[in-house]
Every structure is written in structure tokens, then in C-alpha cells.
Design a protein around this motif. Structure first.
Motif, PDB file in Angstrom:
ATOM      1  N   THR A 189       0.859  -1.176   0.000  1.00 57.74           N
ATOM      2  CA  THR A 189       0.000   0.000   0.000  1.00 57.74           C
ATOM      3  C   THR A 189       0.896   1.227   0.000  1.00 57.74           C
ATOM      4  N   VAL A 190       0.825   2.000  -1.057  1.00 55.26           N
ATOM      5  CA  VAL A 190       1.663   3.189  -1.217  1.00 55.26           C
ATOM      6  C   VAL A 190       0.815   4.425  -0.984  1.00 55.26           C
ATOM      7  N   GLU A 191       1.254   5.258  -0.058  1.00 55.68           N
ATOM      8  CA  GLU A 191       0.531   6.483   0.272  1.00 55.68           C
ATOM      9  C   GLU A 191       1.345   7.684  -0.177  1.00 55.68           C
TER      10      GLU A 191
ATOM     11  N   THR B  64      -2.559   3.838  -3.037  1.00 54.50           N
ATOM     12  CA  THR B  64      -2.564   2.933  -4.184  1.00 54.50           C
ATOM     13  C   THR B  64      -2.031   1.571  -3.755  1.00 54.50           C
ATOM     14  N   ILE B  65      -2.672   0.513  -4.218  1.00 55.09           N
ATOM     15  CA  ILE B  65      -2.164  -0.840  -3.985  1.00 55.09           C
ATOM     16  C   ILE B  65      -1.252  -1.216  -5.149  1.00 55.09           C
ATOM     17  N   THR B  66      -0.026  -1.625  -4.847  1.00 52.31           N
ATOM     18  CA  THR B  66       0.908  -2.045  -5.884  1.00 52.31           C
ATOM     19  C   THR B  66       1.294  -3.503  -5.667  1.00 52.31           C
ATOM     20  N   LEU B  67       1.771  -4.144  -6.727  1.00 55.93           N
ATOM     21  CA  LEU B  67       2.100  -5.565  -6.694  1.00 55.93           C
ATOM     22  C   LEU B  67       3.588  -5.756  -6.980  1.00 55.93           C
ATOM     23  N   ARG B  68       4.212  -6.680  -6.254  1.00 53.84           N
ATOM     24  CA  ARG B  68       5.613  -7.023  -6.480  1.00 53.84           C
ATOM     25  C   ARG B  68       5.701  -8.540  -6.632  1.00 53.84           C
TER      26      ARG B  68
END
Length: 230
Positions: free
Chosen positions: A76-78, A105-109
Motif C-alpha cells: 500500500t503506497v501512500e 494505491t495498492i501495488t504488486l511485487r
């Protein structure tokens, strides 16, 4: 016969770069050319903006002994709108000023867990590269900085007729030396005779801007067995 530098790469988690957007950071099933050249540069102590000309001239091939299990991590990127921040002195101050106006924003790695690869390199300066891998100037990673190697590469220079023959002399990680390891796939630059090909973007063009050019690689069915001798 000609000299080859061979070494292994293994990590609890590895992330081999792929085309990425802001929300997704994918991973190939093997380390690409840019990742291996970057690792060699780190061993030599070359900074990101340093001279990679000698490394760019090398040829290489990768054997997949264990592809590892795919793993996806969610972040979760703020972020703080620039209009709300107004040049804060720290991130906590920026979040306090924003007061609920942040963008989340939710990001995927994507990662590969427990992978094992063998790398064969040929060209100039192999002995110096082998020495650098044994005593690297910078920490060696399998992709991202969160993915340090789980074992020394065990680099050595040997004479062989082909990359496949050279890779049979790998030094396996300590926990694999009591048994053999067998690779069924070799990834190298494609030729017109290669039936199975794939396009990857892993030729570094601008390391400052992270620009990569495409190349055609061959996925060759091989049988490379390492006996586990140190």
C-alpha cells in the motif's frame, strides 16, 4: 575449447526485472542480461553511472536448475498531493499537513522463492570477474535489494566446448552438495536455428533513465547435471 566463467545464483527470494508500470513490478522466471551485468558490476565496485563497456561486451547464458515458486507481495503506497505538502521537512510532517488528503494505491511485487540458476559468461577479463565475485565490493542481490544471495556464487573459470558443458562444473550451494542438480532449460541469445524463442527487454541502453532494448533469446531444452563436487 575456450574459457568460461561459471557461477550459481540462489536466494530465498529473487526478482528478475520485467517491463513494469507504477502499480506492477513483474518478474521473469530467470535473471536477464541486465541483472547479471549489474551483479557483475556490483562485484567489481562499478557504480550505476560507471563504465560498463567491458561488461556490455560479454556473452552469457543462464541455466534454470530450480525456477522457484512464484510469490506476489502487495504494497500500500501512500502519497501526498504536492499542493497539500508545500515543501515539508519530512514525510511524517507531509502526512500531518495533508490531513486525510493522501492518495493511496495498492501495488504488486512479484518474486521467485527458492530459485537456483547457473550462469556461464565468456569474453575478456574472466579471471578478474571470478576474483570479484569471490570478494565483491558491493552486496550482491538477485534482483532487488530485498533479495540478497543465499550463498556465495562459487565463481570459477574453466575450459569447455560449450556453455552447457561449462555449467556442469558449477559449485552448488552448501545445502545441495550432497545431491545432484539438473537443469532442463538454457537461455541464451537466439540464432536462426532455435525453434523456441522469446523477446525480452534486458539490454541496458541508458542506466540513468532505466531504458532497455529488446533481444531475442532461445529457450533450449538441455540436460545439465551437476554432481555437487565443491
Amino acid at each position: 575449447m575456450k574459457p568460461y566463467l561459471v557461477f550459481s545464483l540462489t536466494a530465498a527470494l529473487g526478482a528478475m526485472g520485467e517491463l513494469a508500470g507504477h502499480e506492477r513490478r513483474g518478474s521473469l522466471a530467470w535473471p536477464g542480461r541486465s541483472a547479471i551485468l549489474g551483479l557483475l558490476g556490483a562485484a567489481l565496485g562499478i557504480d550505476r553511472d560507471g563504465d560498463f563497456a567491458a561488461l556490455d561486451a560479454l556473452d552469457l547464458a543462464v541455466a534454470v536448475f530450480d525456477a522457484g515458486a512464484p510469490l506476489r507481495d502487495y504494497h500500500t503506497v501512500e502519497t501526498v498531493p504536492s499542493a497539500a505538502a508545500k515543501r515539508p521537512n519530512s514525510r511524517p510532517e507531509a502526512l500531518a499537513v495533508a490531513r486525510g488528503r493522501t492518495n493511496t494505491t495498492i501495488t504488486l511485487r512479484d518474486y521467485r522463492a527458492g530459485a537456483l540458476y547457473g550462469v556461464a559468461v565468456w569474453g575478456e577479463g574472466l579471471e578478474a570477474l571470478a576474483a570479484a565475485l569471490m570478494r565483491p565490493r558491493y552486496t550482491l542481490y538477485l534482483g532487488r535489494k530485498s533479495c540478497p544471495l543465499a550463498a556465495p556464487p562459487g565463481a570459477k573459470v574453466i575450459e569447455a566446448d560449450s556453455p552447457e558443458a561449462a555449467l556442469a562444473y558449477l559449485t552448488l550451494p552448501p545445502w545441495r552438495r550432497a545431491r545432484t542438480a539438473t537443469a532442463r532449460m538454457l537461455i541464451c541469445d537466439a540464432t536462426e536455428d532455435d525453434v523456441v524463442q522469446e523477446q525480452v527487454h534486458d539490454i541496458p541502453r541508458d542506466r540513468a533513465l532505466w531504458h532497455f532494448a529488446p533481444r531475442r533469446v532461445a529457450l533450449r531444452d538441455v540436460t545439465i547435471t551437476v554432481g555437487g563436487a565443491p
